[in-house]
Design a protein around this motif. Structure first.
Motif, PDB file in Angstrom:
ATOM      1  N   ASP A 149      -8.940  -3.513   4.656  1.00  0.00           N
ATOM      2  CA  ASP A 149      -8.341  -2.583   3.689  1.00  0.00           C
ATOM      3  C   ASP A 149      -9.327  -1.498   3.255  1.00  0.00           C
ATOM      4  O   ASP A 149      -8.990  -0.646   2.415  1.00  0.00           O
ATOM      5  CB  ASP A 149      -7.840  -3.346   2.454  1.00  0.00           C
ATOM      6  CG  ASP A 149      -6.752  -4.336   2.815  1.00  0.00           C
ATOM      7  OD1 ASP A 149      -5.966  -4.031   3.738  1.00  0.00           O
ATOM      8  OD2 ASP A 149      -6.695  -5.412   2.186  1.00  0.00           O
ATOM      9  N   THR A 151     -12.177   1.498   4.579  1.00  0.00           N
ATOM     10  CA  THR A 151     -12.756   2.297   5.651  1.00  0.00           C
ATOM     11  C   THR A 151     -13.903   3.099   5.053  1.00  0.00           C
ATOM     12  O   THR A 151     -13.723   3.770   4.023  1.00  0.00           O
ATOM     13  CB  THR A 151     -11.707   3.269   6.254  1.00  0.00           C
ATOM     14  OG1 THR A 151     -10.613   2.493   6.747  1.00  0.00           O
ATOM     15  CG2 THR A 151     -12.300   4.088   7.392  1.00  0.00           C
ATOM     16  N   LYS A 154     -14.339   2.777   1.447  1.00  0.00           N
ATOM     17  CA  LYS A 154     -13.288   3.218   0.518  1.00  0.00           C
ATOM     18  C   LYS A 154     -12.030   2.386   0.724  1.00  0.00           C
ATOM     19  O   LYS A 154     -11.682   2.039   1.870  1.00  0.00           O
ATOM     20  CB  LYS A 154     -12.944   4.692   0.763  1.00  0.00           C
ATOM     21  CG  LYS A 154     -14.030   5.617   0.330  1.00  0.00           C
ATOM     22  CD  LYS A 154     -13.534   7.055   0.278  1.00  0.00           C
ATOM     23  CE  LYS A 154     -14.663   7.955  -0.192  1.00  0.00           C
ATOM     24  NZ  LYS A 154     -14.838   9.145   0.610  1.00  0.00           N
ATOM     25  N   VAL A 156      -8.399   1.828   1.384  1.00  0.00           N
ATOM     26  CA  VAL A 156      -7.439   2.720   2.039  1.00  0.00           C
ATOM     27  C   VAL A 156      -6.037   2.109   2.156  1.00  0.00           C
ATOM     28  O   VAL A 156      -5.109   2.781   2.574  1.00  0.00           O
ATOM     29  CB  VAL A 156      -7.925   3.124   3.460  1.00  0.00           C
ATOM     30  CG1 VAL A 156      -9.152   4.014   3.377  1.00  0.00           C
ATOM     31  CG2 VAL A 156      -8.196   1.895   4.326  1.00  0.00           C
ATOM     32  N   ASN A 157      -5.889   0.843   1.777  1.00  0.00           N
ATOM     33  CA  ASN A 157      -4.584   0.198   1.946  1.00  0.00           C
ATOM     34  C   ASN A 157      -3.667   0.531   0.761  1.00  0.00           C
ATOM     35  O   ASN A 157      -4.008   0.273  -0.387  1.00  0.00           O
ATOM     36  CB  ASN A 157      -4.777  -1.322   2.075  1.00  0.00           C
ATOM     37  CG  ASN A 157      -3.462  -2.030   2.328  1.00  0.00           C
ATOM     38  OD1 ASN A 157      -2.539  -1.954   1.519  1.00  0.00           O
ATOM     39  ND2 ASN A 157      -3.382  -2.710   3.454  1.00  0.00           N
ATOM     40  N   GLU A 158      -2.497   1.077   1.082  1.00  0.00           N
ATOM     41  CA  GLU A 158      -1.555   1.515   0.044  1.00  0.00           C
ATOM     42  C   GLU A 158      -1.010   0.345  -0.782  1.00  0.00           C
ATOM     43  O   GLU A 158      -0.826   0.465  -1.991  1.00  0.00           O
ATOM     44  CB  GLU A 158      -0.382   2.271   0.676  1.00  0.00           C
ATOM     45  CG  GLU A 158      -0.614   3.763   0.804  1.00  0.00           C
ATOM     46  CD  GLU A 158      -1.041   4.405  -0.515  1.00  0.00           C
ATOM     47  OE1 GLU A 158      -0.349   4.209  -1.535  1.00  0.00           O
ATOM     48  OE2 GLU A 158      -2.096   5.070  -0.543  1.00  0.00           O
TER      49      GLU A 158
END
Ligand SMILES: Cc1cc2nc3c(=O)[nH]c(=O)nc-3n(C[C@H](O)[C@H](O)[C@H](O)COP(=O)(O)O)c2cc1C
Length: 192
Positions: A149, A151, A154, A156-158
């Motif tokens: 989650d 990258t 950071k 990045v998973n909604e």
């Protein structure tokens, strides 16, 4: 005006830390709706004096500082990397020094990160009982993120971001209610 003191505590043993990033993400969302004084620490900030102390009077000054930051917080955002299906040993060791009554009714957000999804319920099965011991006011939404989650460090998973938002809103709601009445959140429950 005194701002609510929100303290982030992360059980990470390595830096940079996804766990620390997750805690900061929750704090940033809270700060969008509520002015707060936010500080974040990880167990590394306690120094090597944490691990060797068996009693509170054996803690080094920097480790004692962290314990007091926890005890004096108006709210906590805690997080730990999953190690062997649980919180890290030093995360638990740090909380073992906290006065058992210091966190009564203190609002708390629980977060954790792990290598995959297999241990996503560590927040419910390990962290929630620990803060149940302290009679803390744990918000309903917990946040778990896996290594995938993130990258470049950071989040990045909604779907995780939605849970971050939910937990932050719940915490901000409690803080707003209590501070609007000029009470510390820990006093709100006793004031009725
Ligand atoms: C000693 C050790 C044990 C671990 N055990 C687990 C585990 O049981 N389950 C899991 O999902 N991830 C496990 N992991 C992976 C970490 O939880 C994961 O990489 C986490 O995001 C690291 O967080 P950090 O960047 O804040 O250190 C383990 C990692 C280490 C170093």
């Amino acid at each position: 005006m005194t701002l609510p003191r929100i303290v982030g505590i992360s059980g990470n043993l390595r830096r940079p830390s996804r766990t620390r990033t997750l805690i900061e993400a929750v704090a940033m969302k809270v700060a969008r709706t509520q002015k707060i004084a936010f500080s974040i620490y990880d167990v590394l900030d306690a120094g090597s004096g944490l691990g060797i102390a068996l009693r509170r009077d054996e803690l080094t000054a920097e480790a004692e500082y962290l314990v007091q930051a926890i005890e004096r917080a108006d709210a906590l955002i805690v997080g730990t990397p999953v190690y062997k299906g649980s919180y890290t040993g030093l995360f638990k060791h740090l909380f073992d020094f906290v006065d058992p009554k210091a966190l009564e009714n203190t609002p708390v957000v629980l977060t954790a990160t792990g290598g995959g999804l297999r241990h996503a319920l560590v927040v419910e099965h390990q962290l929630r009982p620990l803060f149940g011991f302290f009679s803390a006011l744990v918000v309903p939404t917990t946040v778990y993120a896996s290594d995938l989650d993130f990258t470049d460090g950071k989040l990045v998973n909604e779907e995780v971001a939605v849970r971050v938002e939910g937990a932050a809103q719940q915490l901000a709601g409690i803080i707003q209610t209590s501070f609007a009445r000029n009470l510390s959140p820990t006093l709100l429950a006793t004031a009725g």
